[in-house]
Scaffold this motif. Sequence first.
Motif, PDB file in Angstrom:
ATOM      1  N   LYS A 173      38.850 -11.423  22.343  1.00 25.10           N
ATOM      2  CA  LYS A 173      40.039 -11.544  22.726  1.00 25.10           C
ATOM      3  C   LYS A 173      40.232 -12.392  24.108  1.00 25.10           C
ATOM      4  O   LYS A 173      39.227 -12.288  24.732  1.00 25.10           O
ATOM      5  N   VAL A 227      44.463  -7.703  18.817  1.00 20.05           N
ATOM      6  CA  VAL A 227      44.264  -6.423  19.614  1.00 20.05           C
ATOM      7  C   VAL A 227      44.098  -6.826  20.904  1.00 20.05           C
ATOM      8  O   VAL A 227      43.616  -7.788  21.341  1.00 20.05           O
ATOM      9  N   ASN A 229      43.573  -0.194  23.892  1.00 21.23           N
ATOM     10  CA  ASN A 229      44.289  -1.407  23.713  1.00 21.23           C
ATOM     11  C   ASN A 229      45.364  -1.126  22.344  1.00 21.23           C
ATOM     12  O   ASN A 229      45.483  -0.108  22.054  1.00 21.23           O
ATOM     13  N   LYS A 267      34.507  -9.727  23.051  1.00 20.01           N
ATOM     14  CA  LYS A 267      35.833  -8.917  22.664  1.00 20.01           C
ATOM     15  C   LYS A 267      36.459  -9.445  21.714  1.00 20.01           C
ATOM     16  O   LYS A 267      37.306  -8.636  21.125  1.00 20.01           O
ATOM     17  N   ASN A 301      37.844  -0.260  21.156  1.00 16.98           N
ATOM     18  CA  ASN A 301      39.211  -0.584  21.591  1.00 16.98           C
ATOM     19  C   ASN A 301      40.113   0.399  21.894  1.00 16.98           C
ATOM     20  O   ASN A 301      41.359   0.413  21.760  1.00 16.98           O
ATOM     21  N   GLU A 305      44.389  -6.178  25.151  1.00 13.71           N
ATOM     22  CA  GLU A 305      43.966  -5.146  26.250  1.00 13.71           C
ATOM     23  C   GLU A 305      45.083  -5.476  27.153  1.00 13.71           C
ATOM     24  O   GLU A 305      45.196  -6.559  27.619  1.00 13.71           O
ATOM     25  N   TYR A 364      43.846  -5.426  10.941  1.00 10.95           N
ATOM     26  CA  TYR A 364      44.629  -4.439  11.899  1.00 10.95           C
ATOM     27  C   TYR A 364      45.826  -4.036  11.396  1.00 10.95           C
ATOM     28  O   TYR A 364      46.634  -4.628  10.590  1.00 10.95           O
ATOM     29  N   VAL A 383      45.603   1.445  19.435  1.00  9.82           N
ATOM     30  CA  VAL A 383      44.468   1.506  18.495  1.00  9.82           C
ATOM     31  C   VAL A 383      44.148   2.899  18.437  1.00  9.82           C
ATOM     32  O   VAL A 383      43.868   3.612  19.693  1.00  9.82           O
ATOM     33  N   ASP A 405      38.220   2.136  15.636  1.00 10.42           N
ATOM     34  CA  ASP A 405      37.758   1.138  15.437  1.00 10.42           C
ATOM     35  C   ASP A 405      36.539   1.329  14.369  1.00 10.42           C
ATOM     36  O   ASP A 405      35.713   2.219  14.294  1.00 10.42           O
TER      37      ASP A 405
END
Lengths: 308, 249, 551
Positions: free
Chosen positions: C336, C56, C111, C334, C108, C58, C250, C80, C83
Amino acid sequence: MSILVLAEHDNTGLKEATLTTITAASQIGGDIDVLIAGDQCAGAAEAAAKISGVSRVRVADNACYKGLLAENTAALVVSLSSEYSHIMAPATTNGKNILPRVAASLDVSAFSDIIGVVSADTFKRTIYAGNAIATVQSEDTIKVITVRGTAFSLAEQNGSASIGAVTEAHDLGLSTFAGESVAKSDRVELTSAGIVISGGRGMQNSENFSMLEKVASKLGAAVGASRAAVDAGFVPNDMQVGQTGKIVAPDLYIAVGISGAIQHLAGMKDSKVIVAINKDPDAPIFQVADYGLVDDLFDAVPQLEQAL
Amino acid sequence: MKILVMVKRVTDPNVIIRVNAENTSVDLNNVKMAINPFCEIAMEEAVRLKEAGIATEIIAMSIGPAQAQDQLRTALAMGADRGLLVESEESLEPLTVAKLTAKVVEEEQIGLVLLGKQSIDTDNSQTGQMLSAILGWSQGTFASKVDIVDNTLNLTREVDSGLQSLTLTLPSVVTCDLRLNEPRFASLPNIMKAKRKPLVIKPAADYGVDLTSKIKTLKVESPNTRQSGEIVGSVAALLDKLKTEKGVI
Amino acid sequence: MRESMEFDVVIVGAGPAGLSMACRLMQQAQQAEREVTICVVEKGSEVGAHIFSGAVFEPRALEELFPNWKERGAPLNTPVVRDDIYLFQDANKAKKIPNSLVPQTMHNEGNYIISLGNMCRWLAEQAEALGVEIFPGFAAAEILFNEDGSVKGIATGDMGVGADGQQKGGYMEGMELHAKYTVFSEGCRGHLGKQLMEKFDLNKDADVQHYGIGIKELWTIDPAKHQPGLVVHGAGWPLDKDTNGGSFLYHGENNQVVVGLVVDLSYSNPYLGPFDEFQRMKHHPVFKETLEGGTRISYGARAITKGGFNSLPKMYFPGGLLIGCDAGTLNFAKIKGSHTAMKSGMLAAESVFAALVEDDQGGKELTSYTEALKNSWVYDELHRTRNFGPAMHKFGTFWGGAFNYLDQNWFKGKLPFTLRDNTPDHAQLKEASKCQPISYPKADGKISFDKLSSVFLSSTNHEEDQPCHLTLKDAAVPVEKNWRLFNGPEARFCPAGVYEYIDDTRDADEKRLQINAQNCLHCKTCDIKDPSQNITWVVPEGTGGPNYPNM
């Protein structure tokens, strides 16, 4: 419809690939003629006359066809082509060498290495090293096709076709046959062997591979190995069968002490008959084997050798 | 002598091939592409012939999409002098490829064409033979040794029974087999230099060749997965099955 | 003497950090009408081949780097839309956590679900169009130093060396790439980054780094079950209360989903196998319902740095910089790291460019880079989330999670204290005799699979005849220590079946370690988690390793 099959032979007799190509031709339907091109090849012509389903054997017996030179042989085939709807040959190195040249000379496309006949103009063939099968159709008036021998059964041999000579010689003078050396080695070549017996990690060490050698020598088989056995240092890498090794498709594949990791299966899954000997009944190799023997290889392999 | 080497962009031999959901082709979405391994061998042979003073210039040619420039750059890094991309977004059949190549051969006054014995995507093994037929040249397929002396080509071929030796007249078309040589790695400086070597792009349509395909692909399927067979109780039972049911021993 | 080439900047690794750096540097150079030479080396066979992430994404850093990324065709195709977060109680039960109770960092909106590999392929195109030289298939094997001790550049590995160390046909000597500044962006646990940290003592003022292993599969699923843009995260089962980590699913484009599990490498039970945990995890109804009837397309694994702010080393040293996860800029709260890695690369580009403009001849410590990082949102993000990981380590998933909810949602990460965790992950492993063996269910071949058929799908490959790239400091340690005390944990934590303890044929009661280096996915977990720290991962011959498509 009429079909011309360019035969694979050794002057005195026919190669099996010719018989399987005749089977493919008979699935297309129509009259089947066999062309024997070579130098001193009368014996092969007589053998061809016995194949069931063959109408006519045409013999081009001339020194210029020695070694089946592509240029001369293609010119010969082209000179006969007007009578035929299909021109076929086994997908041997000769067939693959000559037929595309024939096709281009006739300004038609070619089909290589077909594994199935759907109809007179539609065939199946593998692409991407056997990872996909394509069904392909031709719009050409003459279909030029090479045939994978292992995909078709052998034609019967109780026919009596007529034999006629093709006298016109097509010597283009572009190439000369300079000799042939038949591959000779003590060990049968893995990729061309009719039977392969392979050992895996279960062999435990390199000495134990001699058990497989003994079976192999009785069967005329080649000895292979899984990557696990190679990685463990039992045998050299040139014996490896699998995704990163050699791809084999023998009539009989015997996997001994091989678990059957997918990397190995990728190298042997096209074998006609697969036998697995492994003491672990859950080994993945059993999922692809035609016959499985759940047994300690150190008992089973010596027994096998004795029984042969 | 000018040598033309044909270079095809294909899926990398290490990637897993999958049939697409529509059953029309294999899924090539973001799959790593590479120079066809047999073409790489052809390229290496050309470079060796140049190093031996036999070839004067090596032209690498590809027929394919714009991205095939990557593979031509690889060929240039290996030692080709210049590149030619005959651009076609559509995949062309071997006969068409051979016809286009024949045009280039005439244009460029080529003395020897080197190709791979087959591409590992379509597995046809036709282009070299067809090209040779169109040009009316001699043909040496599945080469494992290439030796040029006084305008004759002594060629060793890999055939089913072993090795075959031929003497070919030049000009000629040679397709290369696995054991012909071991291709070199392209070095970093050579890759950089390759970026500055000439690479001409021409649309396939400019050659006056009919590009329509005579072969239609009706369907692409995954091969059947093998089914598990039977468990036998003993070595004797196993041998019996192999002999009587399958006839393999 | 090896051949050498000179550049202004050499970048090691074509991931999001390295490529963003290259792009930013060239943008500045073009703006200032100044020539800058940049060379990027990448060990994978192509850009993207070794890139492995959720992901995912950002887009914050991307917006800054290429404000017109949409027009340029950046592969951000799936925004996205929802969530879902679950707390898995056992193999069948799960509680969906209400949105209001989820830590802010786990939301998210805005994102995108992407393939980071494809993102890097795109970034490489942008970089090349800007004039960057990218060389995939060339592994940086060695750091080169000037006489004054500053970094001079790198040398690529030799090609065509046999397993016995002898040169083979086609041998090609490695090449020296010299630069004013050499930037290391190898990703988590880079093997040169590790050497730099030791040489320059870059970790002196930092907490110990922490890691996780992420394992992921790409599936094509039944279109009826596909909900593009749906992001599912989970905690709890199959991991026990002493083991941190989280699962994810995802829904991307083309009826594909990625499903994965991150297992914190601070786990203590040597019987635990992250791969096996992941395989059984997929049988939970939450995952199984989505996957059932689908086809697994690809598989891979990669270690991630998760120490965050507290563990960040000094990121500059004479002649070079560490960027992205070679330093450890991932925001674990996160989960991420791509956006922070990209931003760190862009900031590094600005520092290096400023130096080049001043006719700096290289070899200096670019302190301005750390300054810029401190003043950026990367630092702010990482500082706010500095307690997230340690809280999980200290308090476990539940209470740690509760702390993180309060810390992130109520105090926005501004609590005036810092939790620390200074035990390295490899030292967390307990002796096998003190732990319960774990019996994992057998793979069913539909939802769960064995290791080797999984590795097959990574398309990993290494030239067979080359020196083993998984080196042992002491060949006796695996059996003497790792096997006897820890029951051979490398066989379990390696997600690729590289390490196997097999019966020693010379002595039936003995084991020996078999290293199947060809299977390696370059995840670096062995280098991190080996309790003896006896395994050192070095780069194999260039182009070796996985060939991930769309991962």
